[in-house]
Scaffold this active site. Structure first.
Site, mmCIF file in Angstrom:
data_model
loop_
_atom_site.group_PDB
_atom_site.id
_atom_site.type_symbol
_atom_site.label_atom_id
_atom_site.label_comp_id
_atom_site.label_asym_id
_atom_site.label_seq_id
_atom_site.Cartn_x
_atom_site.Cartn_y
_atom_site.Cartn_z
ATOM 1 N N TRP A 69 0.748 -1.229 -0.070
ATOM 2 C CA TRP A 69 -0.102 0.014 -0.079
ATOM 3 C C TRP A 69 0.815 1.217 0.190
ATOM 4 C CZ3 TRP A 69 -4.756 -0.845 -1.763
ATOM 5 C CH2 TRP A 69 -5.154 -2.071 -1.307
ATOM 6 N N SER A 70 0.713 2.078 1.032
ATOM 7 C CA SER A 70 1.246 3.364 0.803
ATOM 8 C C SER A 70 2.788 3.522 1.084
ATOM 9 C CB SER A 70 0.407 4.591 1.573
ATOM 10 O OG SER A 70 -0.488 4.990 1.058
#
Length: 380
Positions: A69-70
């Site tokens: 993800w981020s």
């Protein structure tokens, strides 16, 4: 109950970290994952364990990958820093110097540093937008170039949830000619020997551990009114864990959110920052370029996440909303569900945690916080 078999190496100082990881797997709080603590470019902890699938039929292996993800944003930011290092990108220059179309609709004074620090005023796409549109990287970047900012650029941060890699990646493409994924592969992960991918080849898909969404928790886009920046960002478009299970997501270059890697590869990449720009004879950055990371660009309530955040160039800096990140010359960023990478330049230490069973919390899960606290207890 049998004790989980946690594989890998673990310096005696970090026995408590290994025990906590094994305990969480035994208790079912973890499904599978990996943890790395790198000091001075050498991994003192490189452990993995648990399962790569919800059915518990595939053990998590040394080379298992998953969607981080981020945490992907830290790799995207590092790619931009390489161009800054080479004098090809100026953080104080207008984005339109490199990407003329971006000057449209009142964005002529948006600076490169605004894009890198989530202060550009362009945190997402205007509706209508679909996830398929996002996969068209250049088309999606053109949409961003055409739209107006949602607040005065540079005055506040508004977390660029899904489009960070499209903005930074298009700057890289305009300056260098290569796409973000190719640039990262040829200039970062290749030289460092890091098993990390923005745009996963189909040949590697069998190594991926599907993420398991957190029970009863998700990104909450609720906001006071339909025009609120938070709601517009999280629904432009709305993306959740299910999208990450598709081949289309994994193949695409979503430099904000779809990096496929593990704790070892993330730590290897960001140890460049922690160790002054070079690891094992591979120099990517100078100390002067690394110092840019710690130049604060915002310090206050984020217009999208709502939390009090501090952003430097490309990374989060210690702030009231992340008390488990120590004060000092430390930069970091977490991923949806709890993955994290921390680069501590004062201790020349990189911490990374990657898992497939997602936890609640936008800035690290309870497990994230416990692991990072355990590492610092051992270091101190």
């Amino acid at each position: 109950m049998t004790t989980t078999d946690v594989s890998g190496v673990c310096d005696d100082r970090f026995a408590g970290l290994r025990a906590l990881f094994a305990k969480n797997i035994d208790a079912g709080d973890e499904l599978g994952g990996s943890l790395v603590v790198d000091v001075g470019g050498a991994p003192l902890v490189d452990i993995w364990g648990g399962w790569a699938d919800r059915q518990r039929t595939r053990p998590w292996q040394r080379d298992t990958l998953t969607n981080v993800w981020s945490c992907t944003k830290t790799v995207t930011a590092l790619a931009a820093l390489l161009l800054i290092e080479r004098g090809l990108l100026d953080i104080d220059a207008q984005v339109a110097r490199y990407w003329p179309e971006f000057a449209a609709a009142g964005k002529e004074d948006v600076r490169v540093r605004h894009v890198l620090s989530h202060t550009s005023g362009v945190p997402a796409w205007e509706q209508p937008i679909t996830i398929e549109d996002v996969y068209d990287t250049q088309g999606a970047a053109a949409r961003l170039a055409a739209q107006a900012p949602w607040w005065t650029p540079g005055t506040a941060s508004g977390y660029h949830v899904l489009n960070y890699g499209h903005l930074v990646g298009e700057l890289i493409r305009r300056v260098d000619g290569r796409t973000l994924g190719r640039f990262v592969a040829e200039e970062i992960t290749g030289p460092l020997g890091a098993d990390f991918h923005i745009g996963l080849p189909d040949s590697e898909a069998d190594r991926v551990a599907d993420v398991v969404p957190p029970q009863g928790a998700s990104l909450d886009p609720s906001a006071p009114d339909p025009d609120h920046i938070r709601l517009r960002t999280f629904t432009g478009p709305l993306v959740g864990p299910r999208e990450s299970l598709t081949p289309e997501w994994r193949r695409a270059e979503v430099g904000a959110a779809n990096g496929q890697g593990n704790a070892r590869s993330l730590a290897r990449i960001q140890s460049v920052v922690a160790c002054g720009g070079a690891v094992d004879g591979v120099r990517l950055l100078s100390p002067e370029t690394i110092a840019l990371i710690f130049r604060p660009q915002s310090d206050g309530p984020d217009l999208v996440l709502g939390a009090h955040l501090r952003f430097g160039i490309g990374y989060g800096l210690p702030s009231p909303s992340v008390p488990y990140i120590p004060q000092g010359r430390v930069c970091f960023w977490p991923g949806f569900g709890g993955s994290i990478v921390v680069a501590d330049t004062e201790r020349r230490t990189t911490i990374s945690y990657v898992m497939n069973k997602m936890g609640a919390g936008l800035l690290g899960s309870d497990r994230t916080i416990a692991y990072v606290n355990e590492v610092y207890a051992a270091l101190n």
